[in-house]
Design a protein around this motif. Structure first.
Motif, short mmCIF file in Angstrom:
data_model
loop_
_atom_site.label_atom_id
_atom_site.label_comp_id
_atom_site.label_asym_id
_atom_site.label_seq_id
_atom_site.Cartn_x
_atom_site.Cartn_y
_atom_site.Cartn_z
N VAL A 129 -3.64 -0.36 -8.25
CA VAL A 129 -5.08 -0.04 -7.99
C VAL A 129 -5.30 1.17 -7.36
CG1 VAL A 129 -7.17 -0.67 -6.92
CG2 VAL A 129 -5.53 -2.45 -7.68
N ILE B 9 -7.13 3.94 -5.47
CA ILE B 9 -8.49 4.04 -4.69
C ILE B 9 -8.82 5.71 -4.62
CG2 ILE B 9 -9.53 3.83 -2.48
CD1 ILE B 9 -7.78 1.49 -1.85
N VAL C 124 -8.38 -8.35 -5.14
CA VAL C 124 -8.72 -6.72 -5.75
C VAL C 124 -10.07 -6.63 -5.56
CG1 VAL C 124 -8.30 -5.34 -7.65
CG2 VAL C 124 -6.29 -6.79 -7.11
N ASN D 174 -11.41 -6.24 -2.21
CA ASN D 174 -10.84 -5.15 -1.43
C ASN D 174 -11.48 -4.00 -1.97
OD1 ASN D 174 -9.28 -5.96 0.64
ND2 ASN D 174 -7.51 -6.54 -1.00
N THR D 175 -11.62 -3.73 -3.30
CA THR D 175 -12.24 -2.66 -3.96
C THR D 175 -13.81 -2.47 -3.44
OG1 THR D 175 -11.14 -2.94 -5.80
CG2 THR D 175 -12.87 -1.38 -6.14
N TYR E 142 -1.94 -1.09 -3.96
CA TYR E 142 -3.01 -0.10 -3.77
C TYR E 142 -2.49 1.44 -3.46
CZ TYR E 142 -6.03 -4.03 -3.32
OH TYR E 142 -6.71 -5.51 -3.82
N THR F 8 1.07 -1.08 -0.08
CA THR F 8 -0.03 0.12 0.11
C THR F 8 1.00 1.25 -0.01
OG1 THR F 8 -0.17 0.06 2.39
CG2 THR F 8 -1.99 -1.03 1.04
N ILE G 285 -8.29 -2.63 3.71
CA ILE G 285 -7.82 -3.43 2.85
C ILE G 285 -7.37 -4.81 3.49
CG2 ILE G 285 -5.89 -3.74 1.17
CD1 ILE G 285 -5.78 -0.78 0.58
#
Length: 545
Positions: free
Chosen positions: A405, A407, A428, A431-432, A380, A331, A422
């Motif tokens: 990804v 966010i 993915v 989590n999204t 992320y 992250t 997360i």
């Protein structure tokens, strides 16, 4: 449509057209260093400039151009980016009192655009973006004032292209490899975008898929004495004694004593913007710090950039070749201060928190380097500011190894929630879905003191009042922080609220912090955490969940 709105759409069309061509501009980049980033720099500069005017309403043409120029200066990257910002500053100067967008007014703008740009550069070199704006201005001034505006802009673009095509005849480095000047090409694309709006009445749209530039574009001899070293850029918030007193020549003379090259120095009200190529960037920064505090800094090794452009090497080739993508997930978050960085990394477990400063303006390179450092299959990214989302998405497009990804978090509290939502073992898609759901339950509440009288988001604000801001929208202005707590914050704390995460800013008073604790303890049964956020502007940033 009024003339100010018309001009904004012209600018948008120019910015979008420049964006669509920036990878090709990178490929043309030869002078003064073949580092392959002129297009990227001009695109980021132009994009930042447009952000400064996108959601603002201006009373005059001059006011809008001035705001656009200021936005360009603040986001200017690279030699061409700084010069481009000065070209627009010239337009704003020449058209400061313009009542309409007539041929006569545009001619004034082009004249000053050329004058200001040349003034900003210590040793102007012909065959560059400077030549293109000068010769375009000269051509524009030969057009009769009574010419139809569409015909005027058609002729302007013709003059700009004519000048651009001639740049190889003026600069040997361009002729040797058979290309036109990259900065000049970028300026022409900006003008062509503006012209398209004039001709068709609709802005150029950004392309979804752009040309790729993987380096290895030029076959050229790098012998002799190439102008390499470190590309050094800085914006300095001038201390009061230097505002309106510091001269550009003072800075240039000292940089010349350091044997620096490609010096572009700009002073705009309370800021000093410097771009230079230095063999010893440390002495440059030490000198500039005498005049105030750094707002932004950027130092890049031009030798590595040149290797990428000329030989096809990646700028961070060693790192990329060694990447194993050993981690399944990582992250990255953007924060506003060293204190927030410490909290996100140590308390929330974010792998890398990029300190974007008070203005939250990390570059694409900042993201790319962080992505390489975490070296994970899936990364992320939490921008934590609406103005950073575009840069994060651009980094995602450029990254070729990790799956990125982004966010779309727009505030620090949203970033906190996203980081905690997360699941390291989740897909993915899962989590999204979970993060999106969690963000709907977050209210981002912040408090900042007004610096002037204004009307914003329908709220009348007086200088010195405390503004209550909810999800980036000003909802009220009170006479004290205590009033903001009781009248505005209280509205958002109901029986469903579980926790408040409170980031105290560098201007937060101990008495106000104590008052907030007392207010919460006396009126609510809610858990809260107080974090030393250290952020500027906002005395309190409060996440309500």
């Amino acid at each position: 449509m009024n003339k100010v709105q018309y001009l904004k759409l012209m600018i948008l069309s120019g910015v979008n057209n420049l964006h669509n061509y920036y990878p090709h501009i990178d490929k043309l980049n030869v002078f003064p260093v073949p580092d392959g980033d002129t297009g990227t720099n001009m695109n980021l500069t132009a994009t930042n400039g447009y952000k400064a005017i996108e959601n603002e309403n201006f009373k005059s043409i001059g006011e809008e151009l001035s705001a656009f120029a200021r936005g360009l200066i603040m986001g200017a990257r690279g030699n061409s980016g700084v010069i481009f910002s000065q070209i627009v500053k010239g337009f704003s100067k020449g058209m400061a009192d313009a009542k309409d967008l007539s041929v006569q007014e545009w001619k004034k703008g082009f004249t000053e655009a050329s004058n200001v740009a040349y003034t900003a550069v210590m040793n102007p070199v012909e065959g560059t973006i400077l030549t293109v704006i000068r010769e375009t201005a000269e051509g524009a001034n030969k057009i009769p004032d009574n010419t139809d505006i569409k015909k005027f802009w058609t002729q302007v673009v013709k003059e700009a292209n004519k000048s651009l095509d001639n740049t190889p005849n003026l600069l040997k480095q361009l002729k040797d490899v058979g290309v036109v000047d990259s900065g000049g090409y970028g300026l022409v694309k900006f003008l062509e975008g503006m012209n398209q709006y004039v001709q068709k009445g609709r802005p150029v749209q950004q392309k979804l898929k752009l040309e790729e530039n993987n380096g290895g574009n030029l076959e050229m001899d790098l012998g002799g004495e190439p102008e390499f070293g470190y590309c050094t850029e800085a914006i300095v918030d001038l201390a009061k004694p230097f505002i309106n007193n510091l001269k550009v020549s003072t800075i240039r003379d000292q940089l010349e004593k350091f044997n620096n090259k490609s010096m572009v120095v700009v002073i705009d009200d309370d800021i000093l913007k410097v771009h230079t190529h230095a063999l010893n960037p440390g002495e440059v920064l030490t000198y500039l710090q005498e005049f105030g505090d750094f707002r932004t800094l950027k130092i890049e090794n031009m030798n590595l950039q040149a290797d990428r452009q000329v030989k096809g090497w990646k700028e961070s080739s060693d790192v990329k070749q060694e990447r194993k993508l050993a981690l399944p997930l990582a992250t990255i978050a953007v924060v506003q201060s060293p204190e927030q960085k410490d909290y996100f990394e140590k308390e929330l477990g974010v792998d890398i928190a990029i300190d974007g400063g008070g203005k939250m303006n990390p570059s694409t390179t900042d993201f790319i380097e962080a992505i390489a450092q975490v070296d994970a299959k899936t990364v992320y990214v939490m921008p934590n500011n609406s103005n950073v989302i575009l840069t994060a998405n651009q980094a995602a497009e450029e990254e070729k190894q990790s799956k990125i990804v982004v966010i779309p978090t727009k505030t620090i509290p949203q970033g906190v929630t996203a980081a905690l939502s997360i699941d390291p073992d989740g897909t993915v898609a899962t989590n999204t879905k979970n993060v999106t759901k969690a963000l709907k339950n977050v209210v981002s509440f912040s408090i900042a003191q007004a610096a002037k009288d204004s009307l914003s988001d329908g709220v009348t604000i007086k200088n010195g009042q405390q503004m209550a801001i909810v999800d980036n929208k000003i909802v009220a202005a009170e006479d004290s922080v205590k009033d903001v707590f009781s009248k505005d914050l209280a509205k958002h704390i109901n029986k469903d609220v579980e926790i408040l995460t409170i980031f105290t800013g560098e201007d937060a008073k101990e008495s106000d912090i104590d008052e907030l604790k007392k207010f919460l303890d006396d009126n609510f049964s809610v858990e809260y955490e107080i974090v030393d956020g250290g952020q500027k502007v906002y005395s309190f940033i409060i996440g309500i969940e």
